[in-house]
Motif scaffolding. Structure first.
Motif, PDB file in Angstrom:
ATOM      1  N   ALA A  50       0.827  -1.213   0.000  1.00 31.70           N
ATOM      2  CA  ALA A  50       0.000   0.000   0.000  1.00 31.70           C
ATOM      3  C   ALA A  50       0.860   1.263   0.000  1.00 31.70           C
ATOM      4  N   SER A  51       2.001   1.220   0.682  1.00 31.12           N
ATOM      5  CA  SER A  51       2.878   2.396   0.739  1.00 31.12           C
ATOM      6  C   SER A  51       3.376   2.774  -0.648  1.00 31.12           C
ATOM      7  N   GLY A  52       3.829   1.774  -1.415  1.00 30.38           N
ATOM      8  CA  GLY A  52       4.311   2.040  -2.766  1.00 30.38           C
ATOM      9  C   GLY A  52       3.216   2.565  -3.673  1.00 30.38           C
ATOM     10  N   LEU A  53       2.017   1.999  -3.553  1.00 35.53           N
ATOM     11  CA  LEU A  53       0.901   2.440  -4.393  1.00 35.53           C
ATOM     12  C   LEU A  53       0.468   3.865  -4.042  1.00 35.53           C
ATOM     13  N   ALA A  54       0.496   4.203  -2.756  1.00 36.91           N
ATOM     14  CA  ALA A  54       0.123   5.563  -2.345  1.00 36.91           C
ATOM     15  C   ALA A  54       1.111   6.585  -2.900  1.00 36.91           C
ATOM     16  N   LEU A  55       2.400   6.277  -2.838  1.00 41.36           N
ATOM     17  CA  LEU A  55       3.403   7.183  -3.393  1.00 41.36           C
ATOM     18  C   LEU A  55       3.247   7.295  -4.914  1.00 41.36           C
ATOM     19  N   GLY A  56       2.887   6.179  -5.557  1.00 37.86           N
ATOM     20  CA  GLY A  56       2.648   6.212  -6.998  1.00 37.86           C
ATOM     21  C   GLY A  56       1.479   7.100  -7.360  1.00 37.86           C
ATOM     22  N   THR A  57       0.450   7.106  -6.525  1.00 42.51           N
ATOM     23  CA  THR A  57      -0.707   7.979  -6.743  1.00 42.51           C
ATOM     24  C   THR A  57      -0.273   9.447  -6.721  1.00 42.51           C
ATOM     25  N   ILE A  58       0.580   9.777  -5.759  1.00 39.06           N
ATOM     26  CA  ILE A  58       1.108  11.145  -5.685  1.00 39.06           C
ATOM     27  C   ILE A  58       1.918  11.478  -6.936  1.00 39.06           C
ATOM     28  N   GLY A  59       2.689  10.490  -7.424  1.00 41.50           N
ATOM     29  CA  GLY A  59       3.481  10.699  -8.631  1.00 41.50           C
ATOM     30  C   GLY A  59       2.622  10.998  -9.844  1.00 41.50           C
ATOM     31  N   VAL A  60       1.517  10.281  -9.991  1.00 46.60           N
ATOM     32  CA  VAL A  60       0.619  10.504 -11.126  1.00 46.60           C
ATOM     33  C   VAL A  60       0.028  11.905 -11.078  1.00 46.60           C
ATOM     34  N   ILE A  61      -0.294  12.383  -9.887  1.00 45.41           N
ATOM     35  CA  ILE A  61      -0.905  13.705  -9.738  1.00 45.41           C
ATOM     36  C   ILE A  61       0.015  14.806 -10.259  1.00 45.41           C
ATOM     37  N   GLY A  62       1.309  14.520 -10.367  1.00 48.40           N
ATOM     38  CA  GLY A  62       2.240  15.498 -10.924  1.00 48.40           C
ATOM     39  C   GLY A  62       1.825  15.987 -12.297  1.00 48.40           C
ATOM     40  N   VAL A  63       1.177  15.134 -13.085  1.00 48.03           N
ATOM     41  CA  VAL A  63       0.712  15.528 -14.422  1.00 48.03           C
ATOM     42  C   VAL A  63      -0.353  16.614 -14.324  1.00 48.03           C
ATOM     43  N   ALA A  64      -1.188  16.540 -13.287  1.00 47.80           N
ATOM     44  CA  ALA A  64      -2.300  17.495 -13.145  1.00 47.80           C
ATOM     45  C   ALA A  64      -1.831  18.917 -12.894  1.00 47.80           C
ATOM     46  N   ILE A  69      -6.808   7.975  -9.690  1.00 50.81           N
ATOM     47  CA  ILE A  69      -8.008   7.496  -8.995  1.00 50.81           C
ATOM     48  C   ILE A  69      -7.897   6.007  -8.719  1.00 50.81           C
ATOM     49  N   PHE A  70      -7.500   5.264  -9.734  1.00 45.53           N
ATOM     50  CA  PHE A  70      -7.478   3.806  -9.613  1.00 45.53           C
ATOM     51  C   PHE A  70      -6.248   3.318  -8.846  1.00 45.53           C
ATOM     52  N   MET A  71      -5.149   4.079  -8.920  1.00 51.01           N
ATOM     53  CA  MET A  71      -3.990   3.762  -8.100  1.00 51.01           C
ATOM     54  C   MET A  71      -4.329   3.944  -6.620  1.00 51.01           C
ATOM     55  N   ALA A  72      -5.102   4.983  -6.320  1.00 51.68           N
ATOM     56  CA  ALA A  72      -5.486   5.238  -4.926  1.00 51.68           C
ATOM     57  C   ALA A  72      -6.391   4.120  -4.402  1.00 51.68           C
ATOM     58  N   ILE A  73      -7.325   3.659  -5.239  1.00 50.27           N
ATOM     59  CA  ILE A  73      -8.190   2.542  -4.842  1.00 50.27           C
ATOM     60  C   ILE A  73      -7.339   1.299  -4.573  1.00 50.27           C
ATOM     61  N   ALA A  74      -6.357   1.049  -5.431  1.00 45.56           N
ATOM     62  CA  ALA A  74      -5.463  -0.095  -5.247  1.00 45.56           C
ATOM     63  C   ALA A  74      -4.709   0.010  -3.925  1.00 45.56           C
ATOM     64  N   ALA A  75      -4.248   1.209  -3.588  1.00 50.54           N
ATOM     65  CA  ALA A  75      -3.524   1.417  -2.328  1.00 50.54           C
ATOM     66  C   ALA A  75      -4.422   1.126  -1.133  1.00 50.54           C
ATOM     67  N   ALA A  76      -5.671   1.596  -1.193  1.00 48.59           N
ATOM     68  CA  ALA A  76      -6.607   1.381  -0.088  1.00 48.59           C
ATOM     69  C   ALA A  76      -6.898  -0.109   0.102  1.00 48.59           C
ATOM     70  N   LEU A  77      -7.072  -0.827  -0.991  1.00 54.51           N
ATOM     71  CA  LEU A  77      -7.347  -2.267  -0.908  1.00 54.51           C
ATOM     72  C   LEU A  77      -6.144  -3.032  -0.372  1.00 54.51           C
ATOM     73  N   ALA A  78      -4.944  -2.619  -0.781  1.00 49.97           N
ATOM     74  CA  ALA A  78      -3.736  -3.259  -0.244  1.00 49.97           C
ATOM     75  C   ALA A  78      -3.641  -3.023   1.260  1.00 49.97           C
ATOM     76  N   GLY A  79      -4.035  -1.818   1.708  1.00 48.65           N
ATOM     77  CA  GLY A  79      -4.048  -1.537   3.138  1.00 48.65           C
ATOM     78  C   GLY A  79      -5.040  -2.426   3.885  1.00 48.65           C
ATOM     79  N   LEU A  80      -6.212  -2.663   3.277  1.00 52.31           N
ATOM     80  CA  LEU A  80      -7.193  -3.565   3.886  1.00 52.31           C
ATOM     81  C   LEU A  80      -6.661  -4.984   3.981  1.00 52.31           C
ATOM     82  N   TYR A  81      -5.917  -5.400   2.938  1.00 52.85           N
ATOM     83  CA  TYR A  81      -5.294  -6.728   2.984  1.00 52.85           C
ATOM     84  C   TYR A  81      -4.294  -6.802   4.140  1.00 52.85           C
TER      85      TYR A  81
END
Length: 412
Positions: free
Chosen positions: A291-305, A384-396
């Motif tokens: 989940a940590s890696g996916l959350a950081l990846g979500t932040i990375g994607v937002i750089g485009v915005a 959006i979908f990277m963030a959902i993936a991070a949340a699900l990994a955290g639940l796991y």
């Protein structure tokens, strides 16, 4: 065959094969999109559909492989030999496409073969590694995909520059030839190490896999469901980013050389990702690590915005460093830890099918967003979908923690 350390000849050649399986056969398409569009034509929705066709082939391959392995568990090496050779050949063949239909058929075949190769190469290579080092070995293998992206980016002046109309064709031929060489190398080292003589008890028997009821292992909310769901949404999110990032950079007027260097930068950062992620999952085998890696990846994607090239490049580097190779390698390692040995290849195949399903949906959704709102928002939508993936990994990870506490209570 005696197990080896993470760093061995089989792991090395498996990593070289992943240069082809991931970097060349699947993700090079994004780098070639501008050149393909100039020569063959088509809108971004149509070009995205060709990417979807590739992942439909990938999904079909993962769904077919599990029953094939169940029926012929002792023939994994033979299947892998044929699959890897054909993958190199189909890359070469795709370079001669002149129409959407023809290229679509090649992309489907490449997706099908790369699905087979992903599971078979990982399964054979992991069997040769000591259990305590399988996370590290998985990282070393998956970083081959990063190396493939790095090399693909170096082709940018040839594949993006309008003065080289046929450049993408030459690049695919070179990649295909490399794939054939890597297939022969992997075959040589596995034969030399006696990979085809793995003791019978480590092989999967058809009736064992049937009795294990793999879907109950993978789709049980108290076991692996959240991990598999995270893998699905990661596939959905990351493929949008990787499909439309280069067209976005080109639309911003970024020179082809610089666009290629940004792409190569993702691959270069991913080389460290494979090593760091493998070490991390060996030390902290938890969904929280993923989940940590996916959350950081979500932040990375937002750089485009931000619409600023500095933050776009910084975000790409973050994605390459912590969340491009990390989710597949960590999912691979976690499955290896938590499913029976004889069921691993089948479980990995099914998990990969969920991953492929996300990758099928991603280019379609991304293409629709691009057509309606532009390339910038299309690329940024993957967050959006990277963030959902991070949340699900955290639940796991949360479920893992509960099970561990319960286990300790019982033992106490």
């Amino acid at each position: 065959m005696a197990t080896k350390s993470a760093m061995n000849g089989i792991t090395l050649w498996a990593s070289l094969l992943f240069v082809v399986i991931l970097g060349f056969s699947r993700l090079s398409y994004s780098m070639f999109l501008p050149g393909i569009q100039r020569e063959i034509g088509g809108s971004y929705v149509q070009l995205g559909m060709l990417g979807t066709v590739n992942f439909i082939g990938y999904l079909v391959g993962t769904l077919c492989l599990s029953p094939i392995i169940s029926r012929f568990p002792e023939r994994k090496s033979v299947m892998n030999r044929i699959t890897c050779l054909l993958l190199g050949v189909t890359l070469i063949g795709s370079a001669f496409s002149n129409h959407f239909a023809g290229l679509g058929l090649w992309r489907f075949a490449i997706g099908l073969l790369s699905a087979f190769a992903t599971v078979l190469v990982l399964s054979i290579a992991m069997d040769a590694v000591r259990p305590a080092e399988r996370g590290t070995a998985s990282g070393l293998i998956w970083l081959g995909g990063s190396a493939g992206i790095l090399v693909t980016g170096l082709f940018a002046p040839l594949t993006i520059d309008p003065s080289h109309l046929q450049g993408w064709r030459y690049a695919w031929v070179i990649m295909g030839v490399f794939g054939v060489i890597a297939a022969f190398g992997f075959e040589f080292v596995t034969r030399k190490a006696g990979a085809e003589t793995i003791p019978l008890q480590t092989e999967s028997k058809p009736q064992d896999i049937k009795n294990e009821k793999l879907y109950r292992i993978l789709l049980n909310p108290k076991r692996l469901l959240f991990l598999i769901a995270s893998y699905f949404f990661f596939g959905w999110g990351y493929i949008i980013y990787f499909t439309y990032l280069i067209p976005y950079l080109v639309s911003k007027g970024i020179p082809s050389l610089y666009a290629g260097l940004i792409w190569s930068g993702i691959g270069f950062a991913g080389l460290f990702n494979g090593w760091i992620g493998g070490k991390a999952i060996d030390r902290w085998p938890s969904g929280y690590t993923l989940a940590s890696g996916l959350a950081l990846g979500t932040i990375g994607v937002i750089g485009v915005a931000t619409n600023h090239i500095f933050f776009t490049v910084l975000g790409a580097a973050i994605i390459g460093l912590v969340s491009f190779i990390t989710p597949p390698l960590m999912t691979t390692a976690l499955l290896r830890r938590h499913v029976p040995h004889h069921a691993y290849a089948g479980c990995l195949s099914i998990a990969t099918a969920f991953f492929a399903s996300g990758q099928i949906i991603g280019p379609i959704v991304g293409g629709l967003v691009v057509e309606r709102y532009g390339l910038q928002l299309g690329v940024a939508s993957s967050a959006i979908f990277m963030a959902i993936a991070a949340a699900l990994a955290g639940l796991y990870g949360q479920w893992q923690q509960k099970l561990e506490v319960r286990s300790l209570s019982i033992e106490g």
